[in-house]
Design an enzyme around this catalytic site. Structure first.
Site, PDB file in Angstrom:
ATOM      1  N   GLU A  10     -10.804  81.469  52.068  1.00  0.00           N
ATOM      2  CA  GLU A  10     -10.585  80.347  52.979  1.00  0.00           C
ATOM      3  C   GLU A  10     -11.720  80.209  53.984  1.00  0.00           C
ATOM      4  O   GLU A  10     -11.989  79.109  54.489  1.00  0.00           O
ATOM      5  CB  GLU A  10      -9.248  80.530  53.709  1.00  0.00           C
ATOM      6  CG  GLU A  10      -8.682  79.243  54.288  1.00  0.00           C
ATOM      7  CD  GLU A  10      -7.242  79.393  54.715  1.00  0.00           C
ATOM      8  OE1 GLU A  10      -6.379  78.689  54.155  1.00  0.00           O
ATOM      9  OE2 GLU A  10      -6.969  80.229  55.604  1.00  0.00           O
ATOM     10  N   HIS A  36      -6.248  99.190  32.892  1.00  0.00           N
ATOM     11  CA  HIS A  36      -5.657  98.881  31.591  1.00  0.00           C
ATOM     12  C   HIS A  36      -5.510  97.376  31.351  1.00  0.00           C
ATOM     13  O   HIS A  36      -5.109  96.972  30.262  1.00  0.00           O
ATOM     14  CB  HIS A  36      -4.279  99.550  31.472  1.00  0.00           C
ATOM     15  CG  HIS A  36      -4.327 101.040  31.518  1.00  0.00           C
ATOM     16  ND1 HIS A  36      -4.466 101.822  30.394  1.00  0.00           N
ATOM     17  CD2 HIS A  36      -4.280 101.896  32.569  1.00  0.00           C
ATOM     18  CE1 HIS A  36      -4.486 103.098  30.748  1.00  0.00           C
ATOM     19  NE2 HIS A  36      -4.381 103.171  32.057  1.00  0.00           N
ATOM     20  N   LYS A  69      -2.014  69.850  52.829  1.00  0.00           N
ATOM     21  CA  LYS A  69      -0.794  69.823  53.638  1.00  0.00           C
ATOM     22  C   LYS A  69      -0.367  68.388  53.939  1.00  0.00           C
ATOM     23  O   LYS A  69       0.821  68.052  53.883  1.00  0.00           O
ATOM     24  CB  LYS A  69      -1.021  70.585  54.947  1.00  0.00           C
ATOM     25  CG  LYS A  69      -1.131  72.094  54.800  1.00  0.00           C
ATOM     26  CD  LYS A  69      -1.359  72.736  56.163  1.00  0.00           C
ATOM     27  CE  LYS A  69      -1.482  74.241  56.060  1.00  0.00           C
ATOM     28  NZ  LYS A  69      -1.741  74.867  57.391  1.00  0.00           N
TER      29      LYS A  69
END
Length: 445
Positions: free
Chosen positions: A297, A318, A432
């Site tokens: 950000e 893995h 937003k």
């Protein structure tokens, strides 16, 4: 260098790992640029123009946390922290210092003898919240709501749902005993949405420092209030951060400066567009998520920035190591390791040998992790993958404060040299606004 962790950078250079490494000339040039950026940051700090850099030295504000902490822990079995992103991730990272996470534990300095379970409902998943609320005794459940702006939709909606649940359970007249709020003070005499709701119900409020952005707020009450309620030492957290900050400003030759030079040098020399953080302890898992937001950000602007990827060892050996070793050579690796040798119970020698596992006879899980983190570090280098190691002396309040300050400074110094603002997030705000519009549009359907 810091007494709380050591940074080893040898296996990032061309002379050590070959063609995938950084040239010494490039590193030297970037190091000088990073030092100049640190000097500029020091000047800004001395002018008191960046609040987050003043927090490590402060103590008076910690006293203001105690009354609201005692309020929220009074006769409390479950405490929900309602916040998102920077209002939650830092506290979650600190919570894992003691190995608690969201598990039940006794806060040794607070409360009234009741073991309190902490829950971070950061991601607003409807099923998760319904299940959590449905499994709690609401009479002994409390809520800490954190939002700097006081207008963040996710914690506001969660808080309203919690209020409604308590009212339906007959606890409406006792609501002020169930909530605490962290949000900014009024601006020009006008309270934000969260503050207005809190004031209407007489919820206790503690001030969010308006000069500290969410993803940089872990050393404020945003991170330290939950930590304090969990029995952690907020002073030690700040002292660890102060050690790294002071060293950077006093010597202009610190681990964050080195890290900044490495990262930018590898972008220029090797086109490393991915920054992999490889943690080797469960208690550092949330730290990785906190770092991911901080880096992405702050730096992902104007077509710049590197992609932060978080791995947890040995698990991700893995699942991701194959790609790291044999995939595109576009990554810079940071391994965070600890001294684990000898930790845990040993495997019975007789049983191990009977199973044909002589190499595990008498070995502990700590021995296995120690061997694996060293093997991964050296294997990455052997495959021309530039890798630095950050080795913690221990996982405690001071070392976590130091490591978080390290990453903050590395982020800020990198932004300076990229000529971008690391404190805003315009693209996030755009999303937003659009989400609010979609919610309004639902009424028209």
């Amino acid at each position: 260098m810091s007494t709380l962790y050591t940074q080893t950078i040898d296996q990032c250079f061309e002379k050590q790992i070959g063609a995938g490494g950084l040239s010494e000339s490039r590193y030297a040039a970037e190091f000088e640029r990073a030092r100049e950026a640190a000097l500029r940051l020091k000047t800004i700090s001395e002018k008191n123009e960046l609040r987050l850099l003043k927090l490590p030295a402060e103590r008076d504000d910690l006293e203001a946390m105690k009354p609201i902490a005692e309020h929220l822990l009074n006769n409390t079995t479950d405490l929900f922290v309602l916040g998102i992103g920077g209002s939650s991730l830092g506290a979650q990272a600190l919570a894992q210092i003691g190995g608690w996470g969201t598990q039940a534990f006794q806060a040794p300095t607070l409360g009234n003898g009741i073991a309190t379970r902490f829950h971070f409902l950061e991601n607003p998943d409807a099923m998760t919240m319904n299940m959590a609320m449905g499994n709690m005794d609401l009479k002994t459940t409390r809520f800490l709501v954190i939002s700097k702006s006081g207008g963040t939709a996710e914690p506001l909606l969660q808080m309203m749902i919690a209020i409604d649940a308590l009212e339906k359970a007959g606890a409406g007249k006792y609501l002020k005993h169930h909530f605490g709020v962290v949000t900014e003070p009024p601006k020009d005499g006008v309270s934000n949405t969260l503050r207005r709701i809190a004031e209407s119900y007489d919820f206790p409020i503690i001030e969010h420092d308006p000069g500290v952005g969410g993803r940089y707020s872990v050393f404020s009450n945003v991170g330290l209030l939950p930590a304090y309620m969990m029995g952690l030492d907020p002073v030690a957290i700040r002292e660890g951060a102060a050690e790294v900050l002071n060293e950077t400003f006093e010597t202009l030759n610190s681990s964050p400066i080195e890290g900044t030079a490495l990262g930018l040098g590898l972008v220029h020399d090797q086109n490393c567009s991915v920054a992999v953080l490889f943690n080797y302890a469960d208690r550092l898992e949330k730290l990785g998520l906190w770092y991911r937001q901080l880096w992405a950000e702050s730096l992902g602007k104007k077509g710049q920035g590197t992609l932060p990827v978080v791995s947890l060892g040995p698990t991700d050996q893995h699942s991701q190591l194959q790609l790291y070793l044999s995939g595109p050579k576009d990554k810079f690796y940071t391994m965070i390791t600890t001294d684990t040798a000898g930790a845990g119970s040993p495997a019975p020698t007789t049983l191990a040998k009977k199973a044909g596992l002589d190499y595990l006879a008498g070995r502990t899980i700590g021995d296995l992790v120690d061997a694996e983190q060293r093997a991964t570090y050296n294997t990455l280098a052997a495959n021309a993958c530039p890798t630095r190691e950050l080795r913690l002396k221990s996982i405690d309040e001071a070392s976590m404060g130091a490591l978080m300050m390290h990453f903050m400074l590395e982020t800020i110094l990198t932004a300076d040299l990229m000529k971008i603002n690391p404190y805003n997030q315009p693209a996030v705000e755009e999303g937003k606004i659009l989400a609010r519009q979609y919610l309004h549009d639902m009424d028209a359907k």
